[in-house]
Design an enzyme around this catalytic site. Structure first.
Site, PDB file in Angstrom:
ATOM      1  CG  HIS A  67      -0.386   0.145   2.527  1.00  0.00           C
ATOM      2  ND1 HIS A  67       0.409  -0.821   3.096  1.00  0.00           N
ATOM      3  CD2 HIS A  67      -0.461   1.144   3.442  1.00  0.00           C
ATOM      4  CE1 HIS A  67       0.796  -0.431   4.308  1.00  0.00           C
ATOM      5  NE2 HIS A  67       0.292   0.766   4.538  1.00  0.00           N
ATOM      6  CG  HIS A  84       0.160   4.419   4.697  1.00  0.00           C
ATOM      7  ND1 HIS A  84      -0.538   3.679   5.620  1.00  0.00           N
ATOM      8  CD2 HIS A  84      -0.699   5.371   4.240  1.00  0.00           C
ATOM      9  CE1 HIS A  84      -1.770   4.163   5.725  1.00  0.00           C
ATOM     10  NE2 HIS A  84      -1.894   5.186   4.891  1.00  0.00           N
ATOM     11  CG  ASP A 109       5.079   3.127   7.285  1.00  0.00           C
ATOM     12  OD1 ASP A 109       4.117   3.608   6.654  1.00  0.00           O
ATOM     13  OD2 ASP A 109       4.965   2.156   8.069  1.00  0.00           O
ATOM     14  CG  HIS A 110       4.275   0.268   4.117  1.00  0.00           C
ATOM     15  ND1 HIS A 110       4.037  -1.026   4.490  1.00  0.00           N
ATOM     16  CD2 HIS A 110       3.926   1.036   5.186  1.00  0.00           C
ATOM     17  CE1 HIS A 110       3.552  -1.048   5.736  1.00  0.00           C
ATOM     18  NE2 HIS A 110       3.468   0.195   6.170  1.00  0.00           N
ATOM     19  CG  HIS A 119      -3.788   0.275   6.896  1.00  0.00           C
ATOM     20  ND1 HIS A 119      -3.672   0.869   8.132  1.00  0.00           N
ATOM     21  CD2 HIS A 119      -2.630   0.572   6.238  1.00  0.00           C
ATOM     22  CE1 HIS A 119      -2.505   1.494   8.214  1.00  0.00           C
ATOM     23  NE2 HIS A 119      -1.860   1.335   7.080  1.00  0.00           N
ATOM     24  CG  ASP A 158       0.839  -1.206   7.788  1.00  0.00           C
ATOM     25  OD1 ASP A 158       1.746  -2.025   8.013  1.00  0.00           O
ATOM     26  OD2 ASP A 158       1.029   0.024   7.738  1.00  0.00           O
ATOM     27  CG  HIS A 172       4.187  -1.603  11.375  1.00  0.00           C
ATOM     28  ND1 HIS A 172       5.052  -0.538  11.511  1.00  0.00           N
ATOM     29  CD2 HIS A 172       3.441  -1.342  10.276  1.00  0.00           C
ATOM     30  CE1 HIS A 172       4.829   0.339  10.546  1.00  0.00           C
ATOM     31  NE2 HIS A 172       3.856  -0.123   9.774  1.00  0.00           N
TER      32      HIS A 172
END
Ligand code: ZN
Ligand code: FE
Length: 259
Positions: A53, A55, A57-58, A111, A133, A171
């Site tokens: 996805h 985001h 942090d990905h 999410h 996530d 995570h």
């Protein structure tokens, strides 16, 4: 020999790396440096990047990885904006990696709206699920874009996979998720055992992952929304029993958001 390794990134992310001591693939590289260090130390060549996805942090490591390994495929969800994406994926698509591994794509909105998961059946490392996530160990992702109904349905889609499926999420939230699981089901023996096991692992700075689906079905409140213990706990918390399983999921998610 094939290896599956979670490369730590930021404070609590894992970038899953699949490699055979020559070629490697990574999932959700939010950071390039830890991936490059890992690849260089082992003289691995990156063959592709898988994204669940959009985001930051990905995806934030994609550009730097592509500079070093130009032309490699970047697989990602069709319905989100992914930097550098070369292959757009939707439900049912297949991703072919080396080693005769094929990953099946599931759309798992909740999410984020375009979130996808990758499932590999009968790989040399068993059944593998890269779920970003969406499903965490003892928890699930926050509902940033989707509805409780969407997320509940997405989780249901994943839990029908074989029980020994390895859950490779992004995570290390297991310890805090288990604290919530204990609040919901204080007498669940499987949760107590998982707490001990995870605290031993984390005490030695080892990952609590991958988990397995059969373990998650025993300890993860978000997969247990129809259990009488969970329903009773929600009745105490909210003053009335949830109207149905989606309502049960929604109330649990709200409770966890302020836990
Ligand atoms: Zn996310
Ligand atoms: Fe994340």
């Amino acid at each position: 020999m094939l290896t599956l390794h979670p490369i730590p990134a930021f404070t609590d992310n894992y970038i899953w790396c699949l490699h055979d001591n020559q070629s490697a693939y990574v999932v959700d590289p939010g950071q390039a440096d830890p991936v490059l260090d890992y690849l260089h130390d082992r003289s691995l060549a990156l063959k592709g990047i898988l994204i669940t996805h959009h985001h930051w942090d990905h995806v934030s490591g994609i550009d730097a990885l592509m500079e070093e390994y130009p032309g490699i495929p970047v697989w990602g969800p069709a319905n989100e904006t992914i930097p550098g994406r070369t292959q757009s994926l939707t439900e049912g698509d297949l991703v072919t990696l080396n080693w005769d591994i094929q990953l099946q794509v599931f759309e798992v909105p909740g999410h984020t709206l375009g979130h996808i998961a990758y499932y590999g059946a009968d790989t040399p490392l068993g059944n593998l699920l890269f779920c970003g996530d969406t499903l965490f160990s003892s928890g699930c992702g926050r509902l940033f874009e989707g509805t409780p109904e969407q997320m509940h349905r997405s989780l249901q889609k994943l839990t029908v996979l074989p029980p020994d499926t390895k859950v490779c999420c992004t995570h290390e939230y297991t310890t805090s998720n288990l604290a919530f699981a204990q609040a919901v089901e204080p007498y669940n023996q499987d949760i107590q055992e998982r707490v001990s096991a995870v605290s031993a692992l984390r005490g030695r700075n080892l990952p609590s992952l991958p988990s397995t689906l059969d373990l998650e079905l025993k300890v993860n409140p978000f997969l247990r929304v129809t259990e009488s213990t969970v329903l009773e706990s929600l009745r105490e918390k909210c003053g009335q029993r949830p109207a149905n399983e989606v309502d049960s999921f929604a109330k649990l998610r709200e409770w966890k958001d302020s836990f």
